[in-house]
Design a protein around this motif. Structure first.
Motif, PDB file in Angstrom:
ATOM      1  N   THR A 172      -6.274  -1.394   3.795  1.00 34.88           N
ATOM      2  CA  THR A 172      -5.439  -0.320   4.340  1.00 34.88           C
ATOM      3  C   THR A 172      -6.235   0.459   5.380  1.00 34.88           C
ATOM      4  O   THR A 172      -7.462   0.375   5.430  1.00 34.88           O
ATOM      5  CB  THR A 172      -4.943   0.606   3.206  1.00 34.88           C
ATOM      6  OG1 THR A 172      -3.850   1.390   3.662  1.00 34.88           O
ATOM      7  CG2 THR A 172      -6.050   1.523   2.710  1.00 34.88           C
TER       8      THR A 172
ATOM      9  N   THR B 118      -0.989   6.141   4.707  1.00 32.47           N
ATOM     10  CA  THR B 118      -2.331   5.938   4.166  1.00 32.47           C
ATOM     11  C   THR B 118      -3.307   6.794   4.970  1.00 32.47           C
ATOM     12  O   THR B 118      -3.576   6.501   6.137  1.00 32.47           O
ATOM     13  CB  THR B 118      -2.726   4.443   4.195  1.00 32.47           C
ATOM     14  OG1 THR B 118      -4.142   4.304   4.051  1.00 32.47           O
ATOM     15  CG2 THR B 118      -2.279   3.746   5.460  1.00 32.47           C
TER      16      THR B 118
ATOM     17  N   ASP C 129       2.023   4.554   1.033  1.00 28.15           N
ATOM     18  CA  ASP C 129       1.567   3.190   0.750  1.00 28.15           C
ATOM     19  C   ASP C 129       0.475   3.168  -0.319  1.00 28.15           C
ATOM     20  O   ASP C 129       0.403   2.230  -1.118  1.00 28.15           O
ATOM     21  CB  ASP C 129       1.048   2.525   2.027  1.00 28.15           C
ATOM     22  CG  ASP C 129       2.177   1.992   2.900  1.00 28.15           C
ATOM     23  OD1 ASP C 129       3.343   2.345   2.628  1.00 28.15           O
ATOM     24  OD2 ASP C 129       1.907   1.226   3.843  1.00 28.15           O
TER      25      ASP C 129
ATOM     26  N   PHE D 101      -9.311   0.172  -2.873  1.00 29.70           N
ATOM     27  CA  PHE D 101      -8.945   0.187  -1.460  1.00 29.70           C
ATOM     28  C   PHE D 101     -10.151  -0.123  -0.567  1.00 29.70           C
ATOM     29  O   PHE D 101     -11.238   0.398  -0.765  1.00 29.70           O
ATOM     30  CB  PHE D 101      -8.343   1.530  -1.078  1.00 29.70           C
ATOM     31  CG  PHE D 101      -7.020   1.787  -1.755  1.00 29.70           C
ATOM     32  CD1 PHE D 101      -5.849   1.299  -1.212  1.00 29.70           C
ATOM     33  CD2 PHE D 101      -6.965   2.497  -2.949  1.00 29.70           C
ATOM     34  CE1 PHE D 101      -4.629   1.513  -1.842  1.00 29.70           C
ATOM     35  CE2 PHE D 101      -5.754   2.720  -3.592  1.00 29.70           C
ATOM     36  CZ  PHE D 101      -4.583   2.222  -3.038  1.00 29.70           C
TER      37      PHE D 101
ATOM     38  N   GLU E 266     -10.921   0.114   3.381  1.00 27.85           N
ATOM     39  CA  GLU E 266     -10.361   0.678   4.605  1.00 27.85           C
ATOM     40  C   GLU E 266     -10.907  -0.007   5.854  1.00 27.85           C
ATOM     41  O   GLU E 266     -12.057  -0.448   5.897  1.00 27.85           O
ATOM     42  CB  GLU E 266     -10.642   2.170   4.667  1.00 27.85           C
ATOM     43  CG  GLU E 266      -9.980   2.960   3.537  1.00 27.85           C
ATOM     44  CD  GLU E 266     -10.295   4.437   3.594  1.00 27.85           C
ATOM     45  OE1 GLU E 266     -10.171   5.024   4.693  1.00 27.85           O
ATOM     46  OE2 GLU E 266     -10.690   4.999   2.552  1.00 27.85           O
TER      47      GLU E 266
ATOM     48  N   TRP F 170      -6.616  -0.879  12.026  1.00 23.69           N
ATOM     49  CA  TRP F 170      -5.424  -1.719  11.989  1.00 23.69           C
ATOM     50  C   TRP F 170      -5.662  -3.095  12.613  1.00 23.69           C
ATOM     51  O   TRP F 170      -5.281  -4.121  12.042  1.00 23.69           O
ATOM     52  CB  TRP F 170      -4.258  -1.023  12.709  1.00 23.69           C
ATOM     53  CG  TRP F 170      -3.151  -1.982  13.028  1.00 23.69           C
ATOM     54  CD1 TRP F 170      -2.872  -2.567  14.221  1.00 23.69           C
ATOM     55  CD2 TRP F 170      -2.194  -2.520  12.090  1.00 23.69           C
ATOM     56  NE1 TRP F 170      -1.800  -3.428  14.099  1.00 23.69           N
ATOM     57  CE2 TRP F 170      -1.370  -3.414  12.805  1.00 23.69           C
ATOM     58  CE3 TRP F 170      -1.968  -2.323  10.727  1.00 23.69           C
ATOM     59  CZ2 TRP F 170      -0.324  -4.112  12.208  1.00 23.69           C
ATOM     60  CZ3 TRP F 170      -0.924  -3.017  10.112  1.00 23.69           C
ATOM     61  CH2 TRP F 170      -0.112  -3.898  10.852  1.00 23.69           C
TER      62      TRP F 170
ATOM     63  N   ASN G 216      -0.007  -1.502   4.208  1.00 26.40           N
ATOM     64  CA  ASN G 216      -0.264  -0.610   5.345  1.00 26.40           C
ATOM     65  C   ASN G 216       0.907  -0.643   6.325  1.00 26.40           C
ATOM     66  O   ASN G 216       0.711  -0.800   7.517  1.00 26.40           O
ATOM     67  CB  ASN G 216      -1.547  -1.022   6.066  1.00 26.40           C
ATOM     68  CG  ASN G 216      -2.110   0.075   6.942  1.00 26.40           C
ATOM     69  OD1 ASN G 216      -2.982   0.822   6.518  1.00 26.40           O
ATOM     70  ND2 ASN G 216      -1.629   0.213   8.171  1.00 26.40           N
TER      71      ASN G 216
END
Length: 261
Positions: A44, A52, A64, A81, A83, A86, A103
């Motif tokens: 995410t 998120t 999310d 999670f 991270e 994107w 996400n």
């Protein structure tokens, strides 16, 4: 009776045991491995409110995030999670840095060719955002030759390119809005839910929506192909959440309405 094995025989026995051990591990499904580990790794962003992001205490929160935690709980594990930006999230799934991506990933035919998606858990519409003082961009058709601040691999970035915009690469929605407000970009395309949340947090921000797509886009949990057991478990968890009211509770918390349809 004691049986003594010579070195050669002992080596053969150990090799056979090792072979069966490897075969046993390889026969495990991804869902089996997740349950054995007690965690499901979730890719995410952590920078995309209200889906998120980190709150004022630094805690990872969002729509999310809560969906992922609840799905994990119903599978019988914890959500862990991981991270990342994107543009690298899907590559991280390919590299097996995590098991799923939660996400706001839009379900597209191109992505479905390589990955599996759960049934949709949220829908949204793409909107075109400009500064309040902008009078030249009134629709998506006006984007030709204009600068749109977008994540390069997002469906919004592709939409901007399709409309003839010059895409200015950003890591996420917030950075795109920063460029827009500072005059380094002319527009941003994102979903209506993110925009509404942004305006709720910053009602005085000098931005506006000038156009939106009529068709809604569906988002789902993304996972690698070939993991049917995990896919069924995820779909089952999502269906149970909708049936018992958990999904509506989370949806109301962040959006004030049911965003699953």
């Amino acid at each position: 009776m004691n049986i003594r094995l010579n070195n050669a025989t002992r080596a053969v026995v150990l090799a056979i045991v090792a072979l069966f051990s490897v075969a046993s591990v390889s026969a495990q499904t991804l869902l089996d491995q997740i349950k054995a580990a007690g965690v499901i790794k979730v890719g995410t962003e952590g920078t995309y409110a209200p889906f998120t992001y980190h709150d004022s205490t630094g805690t990872l929160v969002g729509f999310d995030v809560e969906i992922a935690r609840e799905v994990a709980r119903r599978i019988g594990v914890e959500a862990q999670f991981v991270e990342g930006k994107w543009d690298g999230l899907i590559a991280g799934l390919d590299a097996k840095r995590y098991d799923i991506v939660v996400n706001e990933v839009t379900i597209t035919e191109a992505r479905k060719a390589k990955y599996d998606f759960t049934k949709p858990y949220i829908v949204s519409k793409a909107v075109l955002i400009v500064r309040e003082d902008n009078t030249t961009i009134k629709s998506f058709a006006d984007l030709k030759g204009k600068r749109a601040a977008q994540s390069l691999t997002s469906n919004f970035g592709q939409l901007a390119r399709d409309k003839g915009a010059i895409v200015v690469a950003v890591d996420g929605f917030n950075q795109g809005l920063d460029l827009l407000l500072s005059g380094r970009a002319d527009a941003v395309i994102n979903d209506n839910l993110s925009y509404l949340d942004f305006k709720k947090q910053k009602p005085d921000a000098k931005v506006k929506i000038v156009d939106s797509l009529e068709s809604a886009e569906a988002q789902g949990i993304l996972l690698r192909k070939g993991n049917e057991e995990l896919l069924r478990a995820l779909d089952k968890a999502l269906a149970e959440m909708k049936a018992d009211g958990t999904y509506i509770r989370i949806s109301q918390k962040y959006f004030g309405e049911d965003v699953s349809k």
